[in-house]
Structure formats: structure tokens, C-alpha cells
Design an enzyme around this catalytic site. Structure first.
Site, PDB file in Angstrom:
ATOM      1  N   ARG A  84      37.947  48.850  39.125  1.00 26.22           N
ATOM      2  CA  ARG A  84      37.882  47.745  40.132  1.00 26.22           C
ATOM      3  C   ARG A  84      36.320  47.720  40.761  1.00 26.22           C
ATOM      4  NH1 ARG A  84      43.447  48.922  41.071  1.00 26.22           N
ATOM      5  NH2 ARG A  84      42.845  50.703  42.252  1.00 26.22           N
TER       6      ARG A  84
ATOM      7  N   ASP B  70      49.771  35.293  39.301  1.00 25.97           N
ATOM      8  CA  ASP B  70      50.724  36.274  38.974  1.00 25.97           C
ATOM      9  C   ASP B  70      52.092  35.635  39.060  1.00 25.97           C
ATOM     10  OD1 ASP B  70      50.942  39.737  39.172  1.00 25.97           O
ATOM     11  OD2 ASP B  70      52.771  38.683  39.570  1.00 25.97           O
ATOM     12  N   SER B  71      52.910  35.974  38.250  1.00 26.64           N
ATOM     13  CA  SER B  71      54.251  35.103  38.395  1.00 26.64           C
ATOM     14  C   SER B  71      55.366  35.630  39.407  1.00 26.64           C
ATOM     15  CB  SER B  71      55.066  35.492  36.880  1.00 26.64           C
ATOM     16  OG  SER B  71      55.240  37.028  36.991  1.00 26.64           O
TER      17      SER B  71
ATOM     18  N   CYS C 293      47.542  48.630  28.618  1.00 26.31           N
ATOM     19  CA  CYS C 293      48.019  49.829  29.202  1.00 26.31           C
ATOM     20  C   CYS C 293      49.307  50.276  28.238  1.00 26.31           C
ATOM     21  CB  CYS C 293      48.617  49.637  30.705  1.00 26.31           C
ATOM     22  SG  CYS C 293      49.867  48.504  30.615  1.00 26.31           S
TER      23      CYS C 293
ATOM     24  N   PHE D  37      47.121  38.347  36.109  1.00 27.68           N
ATOM     25  CA  PHE D  37      48.352  39.477  36.499  1.00 27.68           C
ATOM     26  C   PHE D  37      47.602  39.989  37.717  1.00 27.68           C
ATOM     27  CE2 PHE D  37      48.296  38.863  31.755  1.00 27.68           C
ATOM     28  CZ  PHE D  37      49.364  38.481  31.486  1.00 27.68           C
TER      29      PHE D  37
ATOM     30  N   ASP E 115      44.613  42.083  32.857  1.00 31.42           N
ATOM     31  CA  ASP E 115      45.161  43.317  33.276  1.00 31.42           C
ATOM     32  C   ASP E 115      46.929  43.251  32.823  1.00 31.42           C
ATOM     33  OD1 ASP E 115      45.732  45.913  33.619  1.00 31.42           O
ATOM     34  OD2 ASP E 115      45.356  45.985  35.714  1.00 31.42           O
TER      35      ASP E 115
END
Length: 394
Positions: free
Chosen positions: A211, A249-250, A337, A227, A297
Site C-alpha cells: 500500500r 467492490d461487490s 493470494c 476489489f 487485488d
């Protein structure tokens, strides 16, 4: 004797002990010749070669493909004192004054299946293996005894517990929930952490340094954060002087939390979008939108190697769309990830995406989890987070 292991032994098939002798901490079911004794799930047993040589002491997991996880490479007592010392060692190894940190990182700290994240006086604990479950009380006591800790929350609700034959659990173990929201400070920015309902343990501590890196890439740039969760990358883009930020984002609740975090830090200039990221990127492509910096991400697409092929398609699709949306000279900060996708495969996927997008791209940085998420040399699977900064040639 190893905490009762003297009456339980797991024998390895001939020729299958090589990984153990190289100190890989997982023993898969296909390598097991037989188990002598009647160990309970999580109980300690001796791991022996086909010739009965003692190779390790490990926690037994009869329901998992990972049939045993190594505690130590010599025959020793596994008890509450052993657990407490390992946790003290893990906490001391961080050598940081930051009270927002990962204290225990599983196998890499000699604590297989155990994760502990600290947010101020609160520790959020995940017990993800049969051995961790077996020693639950000892683990909780050792965490609670660390200096400055007043509350312990267990968030053992990850899907991987089912693979160990364990049910999910989410409960306060020590202390009471704070009356006010948990606030953490990272690189001068303040965030609310949803300890009880948030992703993982409430915040993505592993992305701390990445970040900060983003700040160096975005001055006067148009940034897309995919995301975005509670705004970690988006807020750092604003702090780095981005001209504009679009964050997708959802989840409506996490977007609300992200907006609250932006307001808390007196930052503005974000276009918040509640949408499926794949669909949103296709819409941007069709609409001719372009961005100077894109952050990808995504959540875990491949929890195990068995899901790698399906995950590879998803990673390629989303990176292909991102490359098509980058302005000439733009940068893509992209991550995986997924433990089932190693760094080499991930780089190949991203390279294939760039090729199909018709762009020439170079890697300007390889990205990893923060230093409080160490990776044991003999356990490359511990490097679950991998990332690339790719620059598109103008």
C-alpha cells in the site's frame, strides 16, 4: 516422549521421507504407510521412516489430505509450555513497536495452522488445523499472556477448517468487545477494522508495504482500485497525490466502510462503485475508459493446487482486461493470494494476459507480503501472496 506421541506413530512409505528430511512440515496422506496406536484428531504422534527412524513429531489429522503437520524435527514433549514458548518467540521475532501486526504466522513460526493478528490491545486468532484445535486452550492462554493484550477474539471461520473435519467458530475468548470501533493507524492513515465480521481477521495486514509503495506510483495519475475492500489502496493513492481514484467492490457494507475511512482521513476524490469487478472492467473497456495505474487485488481464486487451472483462467481474464484499460506508459499492480498458484505460474499467467492484450509490458517490481508474514525456506507454500508491478511501454 512427545506429549503422548510415544504410543502413536505414523510410518512413512519407503522413499517418501525425502521432503521431511528437507524439513517440509506437511505429510500428505499418500506418503503414509500406516498409523500405529489410536491418535485423536490433533494429537501428537511420532513420524517414523519405513525403518522406524524418528523423523519428527507432528499433529495428526485423520480427515485431511495433509495427514500430519510437523511441530518439531526431534522427539520432544509437545505441551502447553512448548506452545507458550513458540508464541513468545514468534511475537519477539517481529521486533516492531507497531501494534498492528501479525504475531504468529503458521508453519513459518513453527505453529502449523495458527494465525494471530494484533490490533492494539486486541488479538484476532485463527485456528485452522486439527493440531491447533487440539491445543486451543494453551494457545489462547499464551496469546492472552503477551504484554499489552487485553482481548482475544477467535475467528476460526475460514473454509479450510472443513478440510480438517472442523466446524467454523467465531467467539470472544478473553475480554469483552470494545464499546467503540477498533481503529488502527498505518502509514499515517486511520482505518476501522471489523474484527467480528471483516475479511480474514478484519484487515489485510499482509499488504502493508505494498500500500505504501502505491503512493510512489500515483502522483497526478488516474487510478483504478479493483476489489477495494475498506479502501486500503484507494486511500494510499489519494495520500500519494492521485488526480482521481475509482474504487470497485461487490459488497455494499465494505464500500460504506471504505467511504467512512476516507472521511476519517479527510480524503476525497474517489468514485466508489458497487459492482462485479469483471463486469465493470468490461464496461470500462467498451466505454473507452483508460487509467494510468490499476490495482488488482482479488480474493483467493485457488485455495489449493487442485483449483489452479480454473483460477488461472480467472487471473488471466482479469489481467487481460486491466492491460487493455491501461494508458500508454501505465502501471498494473497485480496480485494473487492463492496458495495453489505459485509465483512462477502467476508470472506466466500475467505474461499471457499481456500478450493477448497486445501490449509490451515489463516487470518493475516483484511484490510480497509484509515482513511480519515470514516464509520458511523449506516451505515455499507459505508464500501465498505474490504480486507484480508491470509497466506498459508507451
Amino acid at each position: 516422549m512427545a506429549g503422548g506421541a510415544g504410543i502413536h506413530s505414523l510410518f512413512i512409505k519407503p522413499g517418501r521421507e525425502k521432503s521431511l528430511k528437507r524439513r517440509h512440515p506437511w505429510i500428505f496422506s499418500g506418503a503414509v504407510a500406516r498409523v500405529e496406536g489410536n491418535p485423536s484428531p490433533g494429537e501428537t504422534l511420532l513420524v517414523r521412516s519405513s525403518g522406524a527412524e524418528i523423523l519428527a513429531v507432528a499433529a495428526y489429522s485423520p480427515y485431511s489430505q495433509i495427514r500430519a503437520r510437523v511441530w518439531d524435527w526431534q522427539d520432544r514433549e509437545i505441551d502447553a509450555e512448548f506452545i507458550a514458548q513458540r508464541i513468545k518467540n514468534a511475537a519477539a521475532a517481529r521486533r516492531t513497536t507497531d501494534v498492528c501486526t501479525r504475531l504468529v504466522h503458521g508453519e513459518s513460526d513453527g505453529m502449523p495452522g495458527i494465525v494471530a493478528d494484533r490490533y492494539g490491545e486486541t488479538v484476532v486468532l485463527q485456528l485452522l488445523s486439527a493440531g491447533a484445535e487440539y491445543w486451543r486452550e494453551a494457545i489462547v492462554s499464551a496469546i492472552a499472556d503477551l504484554p499489552g493484550i487485553t482481548r482475544v477474539m477467535e475467528r476460526s471461520d475460514a473454509d479450510v477448517r472443513a478440510l480438517e473435519g472442523l466446524r467454523p467458530r467465531s467467539v470472544w475468548l478473553r475480554g469483552a468487545p470494545a464499546e467503540t470501533p477498533q481503529i488502527v493507524t498505518e502509514h499515517g492513515l486511520r482505518y476501522t477494522v471489523d474484527i467480528e465480521q471483516g475479511h480474514k481477521t478484519g484487515f489485510y495486514l499482509d499488504q502493508r508495504e505494498n500500500r505504501l509503495l502505491l503512493r510512489k506510483l500515483v502522483s497526478a495519475k488516474n487510478v483504478l482500485d479493483c476489489f477495494c475492500y475498506t479502501g486500503g489502496f484507494s486511500l494510499n493513492a489519494l495520500a500519494g497525490g492521485a488526480a482521481a481514484v475509482t474504487a470497485i467492490d461487490s459488497s455494499a457494507p465494505v464500500l460504506a466502510a471504505a467511504q467512512a475511512n476516507a472521511a476519517r482521513n479527510n480524503l476525497c476524490g474517489v468514485e466508489w462503485m458497487e459492482a462485479d469487478v469483471f463486469q465493470a472492467l468490461r464496461g470500462f473497456r467498451d466505454g473507452g475508459r483508460r487509467f494510468d495505474v490499476i490495482v488488482l487485488d482479488p480474493p483467493k481464486f485457488a485455495p489449493t493446487s487442485a483449483h489452479a487451472e480454473k483460477a488461472a483462467r480467472a487471473y488471466k481474464d482479469i489481467n487481460l482486461l486491466a492491460f487493455k484499460l491501461l494508458s500508454p506508459g501505465g502501471a498494473l499492480m497485480t496480485y494473487s493470494c492463492s496458495g495453489g498458484v505459485n509465483a512462477e505460474l502467476f508470472q506466466k499467467i500475467v505474461a499471457g494476459a499481456a500478450l493477448d492484450a497486445g501490449v509490451d509490458a515489463v516487470i518493475s517490481a516483484w511484490l510480497h507480503a509484509a515482513a511480519d508474514h515470514p516464509v520458511m525456506l523449506s516451505f515455499p507454500e507459505g508464500e501465498y501472496l505474490k504480486g507484480l508491478v508491470c509497466r506498459v511501454r508507451a
